[in-house]
Enzyme design. Structure first.
Site, mmCIF file in Angstrom:
data_model
loop_
_atom_site.group_PDB
_atom_site.id
_atom_site.type_symbol
_atom_site.label_atom_id
_atom_site.label_comp_id
_atom_site.label_asym_id
_atom_site.label_seq_id
_atom_site.Cartn_x
_atom_site.Cartn_y
_atom_site.Cartn_z
ATOM 1 N N ASN A 81 0.859 -1.192 0.000
ATOM 2 C CA ASN A 81 0.000 0.000 0.000
ATOM 3 C C ASN A 81 0.896 1.244 0.000
ATOM 4 O O ASN A 81 1.424 1.638 1.035
ATOM 5 C CB ASN A 81 -0.891 -0.031 1.255
ATOM 6 C CG ASN A 81 -1.727 1.222 1.394
ATOM 7 O OD1 ASN A 81 -1.857 2.010 0.450
ATOM 8 N ND2 ASN A 81 -2.309 1.415 2.569
ATOM 9 N N LYS A 140 0.021 4.249 -0.416
ATOM 10 C CA LYS A 140 -0.672 5.450 0.089
ATOM 11 C C LYS A 140 -0.466 6.607 -0.894
ATOM 12 O O LYS A 140 -0.484 6.381 -2.095
ATOM 13 C CB LYS A 140 -0.203 5.770 1.512
ATOM 14 C CG LYS A 140 -0.255 4.514 2.409
ATOM 15 C CD LYS A 140 -0.073 4.793 3.847
ATOM 16 C CE LYS A 140 -0.161 3.495 4.633
ATOM 17 N NZ LYS A 140 -0.189 3.670 6.062
ATOM 18 N N HIS A 180 -9.611 1.491 4.578
ATOM 19 C CA HIS A 180 -8.352 1.681 5.297
ATOM 20 C C HIS A 180 -8.572 2.691 6.432
ATOM 21 O O HIS A 180 -9.344 3.641 6.279
ATOM 22 C CB HIS A 180 -7.267 2.174 4.327
ATOM 23 C CG HIS A 180 -5.914 2.169 4.960
ATOM 24 N ND1 HIS A 180 -5.497 3.170 5.791
ATOM 25 C CD2 HIS A 180 -4.911 1.263 4.914
ATOM 26 C CE1 HIS A 180 -4.280 2.883 6.228
ATOM 27 N NE2 HIS A 180 -3.906 1.731 5.714
ATOM 28 N N GLU A 236 -6.926 5.124 7.415
ATOM 29 C CA GLU A 236 -6.681 6.532 7.063
ATOM 30 C C GLU A 236 -7.880 7.133 6.337
ATOM 31 O O GLU A 236 -8.147 8.334 6.453
ATOM 32 C CB GLU A 236 -5.389 6.634 6.223
ATOM 33 C CG GLU A 236 -4.169 6.450 7.115
ATOM 34 C CD GLU A 236 -2.971 5.819 6.454
ATOM 35 O OE1 GLU A 236 -2.928 5.732 5.215
ATOM 36 O OE2 GLU A 236 -2.067 5.379 7.190
ATOM 37 N N GLU A 266 -5.547 -4.473 10.871
ATOM 38 C CA GLU A 266 -4.527 -3.453 11.067
ATOM 39 C C GLU A 266 -4.867 -2.619 12.303
ATOM 40 O O GLU A 266 -5.675 -1.676 12.211
ATOM 41 C CB GLU A 266 -4.463 -2.520 9.859
ATOM 42 C CG GLU A 266 -4.128 -3.214 8.560
ATOM 43 C CD GLU A 266 -3.550 -2.234 7.538
ATOM 44 O OE1 GLU A 266 -2.400 -2.398 7.158
ATOM 45 O OE2 GLU A 266 -4.257 -1.290 7.164
ATOM 46 N N GLY A 280 2.110 2.849 10.708
ATOM 47 C CA GLY A 280 3.051 3.956 10.535
ATOM 48 C C GLY A 280 3.699 4.419 11.831
ATOM 49 O O GLY A 280 4.340 5.467 11.870
ATOM 50 N N SER A 298 3.118 -1.469 10.597
ATOM 51 C CA SER A 298 4.575 -1.423 10.828
ATOM 52 C C SER A 298 5.276 -2.745 10.494
ATOM 53 O O SER A 298 6.241 -3.129 11.164
ATOM 54 C CB SER A 298 4.882 -0.993 12.265
ATOM 55 O OG SER A 298 4.467 0.355 12.463
HETATM 56 P P1 PGA Z 1 2.558 0.766 7.713
HETATM 57 O O1 PGA Z 1 1.120 0.892 7.051
HETATM 58 O O2 PGA Z 1 3.165 -0.518 7.223
HETATM 59 O O3 PGA Z 1 3.308 1.968 7.268
HETATM 60 O O4 PGA Z 1 2.349 0.732 9.197
HETATM 61 C C1 PGA Z 1 0.301 -0.221 6.885
HETATM 62 C C2 PGA Z 1 -0.994 0.189 6.238
HETATM 63 O O5 PGA Z 1 -1.440 1.316 6.498
HETATM 64 O O6 PGA Z 1 -1.581 -0.561 5.468
#
Ligand code: PGA
Length: 256
Positions: A7, A9, A94, A96, A166, A172, A212
């Site tokens: 992903n 983003k 997601h 976000e 998640e 993140g 992460s």
């Molecule tokens: P990250 O994001 O690996 O940067 O923690 C995972 C995601 O948002 O799918």
């Protein structure tokens, strides 16, 4: 087969960097295509150019979102019908998008159903906030999100349905979830999916961990009996790091 999803983003900000990143990942992903399904989720404007590079590589392409209608007066939206043909996957719900764009469980349910009805694969994301985790409410929150998000799905969708667990506090943040917590939550998700679409169909639904994930910690997740792969954000923007995640996953599943 396990799924390793990248992903990206809202990155990278120019097409040359996007194509370099794909090229960097492709040779490793291609070499393991018989053991690991790799899918890349670039921002919408890069999808077509990336799809050209992926032809006949076995590496899949996906979008980071899709609307629930197929066409019409919905300014700024992209429909599953428009993605069909070069994308195989769509990420829905997601955290976000839930946080910054106000996506609700009802919207997630409509989007997931729309994507599946177009015979695209849907990766529906669920996960609790840090406050929920600290209050011991992870199970309750995840149960609610899974039940609501799958409200319009049926057993026929199971092979194209993926649920990514998640924990929002792990995304993140560099604070990846304890594998024991991830395992218990994935087991809960499998049980709820079974209650909703039947245990047989639920076995075909793949469940990923995300939050992460990097090369140094991916093994502890992909080794979990109920884990069918990982959804990778930040670490997927570094071709060598992501390639290493694919290699580790291939190795672990090769020994199963
Ligand atoms: P990250 O994001 O690996 O940067 O923690 C995972 C995601 O948002 O799918």
């Amino acid at each position: 087969m396990p799924l390793v999803a990248a992903n990206w983003k809202m990155n990278p900000t120019n097409i040359d960097d996007a194509l370099d990143l794909v090229r960097g990942v492709m040779s490793v992903a291609r070499g393991h295509a018989d053991r690991v399904e790799v899918a890349i989720f670039p921002p919408f404007p890069w999808l077509l150019a990336v799809s050209d590079l992926l032809v006949e590589t076995g590496v899949k392409l996906g979008a980071q979102d899709a609307f629930w209608e197929n066409s019409g007066a919905f300014t700024g939206e992209v429909s599953p019908a428009m993605l069909k043909g070069w994308c195989q996957w769509v990420i829905i719900g997601h955290s976000e998008r839930r946080l910054y764009v106000g996506e609700t469980d009802e919207m997630v349910a409509k989007k997931t159903a729309a994507v599946l009805s177009r015979e695209l694969g849907a990766i529906m994301c669920v996960g609790e906030l840090l406050d929920h985790y600290d209050e011991g409410r992870s199970d309750e929150i995840v149960t609610g999100q899974v039940r609501a998000g799958l409200a319009e799905c049926s057993a026929d969708d199971s092979a194209r349905l993926v649920i990514a667990y998640e924990p929002v506090w792990a995304i993140g943040s560099g604070r990846n979830a304890d594998p024991e917590h991830a395992y218990k939550t994935m087991r809960l998700i499998r049980r709820i999916v079974g209650e909703m679409i039947g245990a047989g169909a639920a076995r075909k639904v793949r469940i990923l961990y995300g939050g992460s994930v990097k090369a140094a910690n991916v093994q502890q997740y992909v080794e979990l009996p109920l884990c069918d792969g990982v959804l990778v954000g930040g670490a997927s923007l570094d071709a060598e790091e992501f390639a290493q995640i694919v290699r580790v996953t291939a190795e672990v599943y090769g020994h199963r």
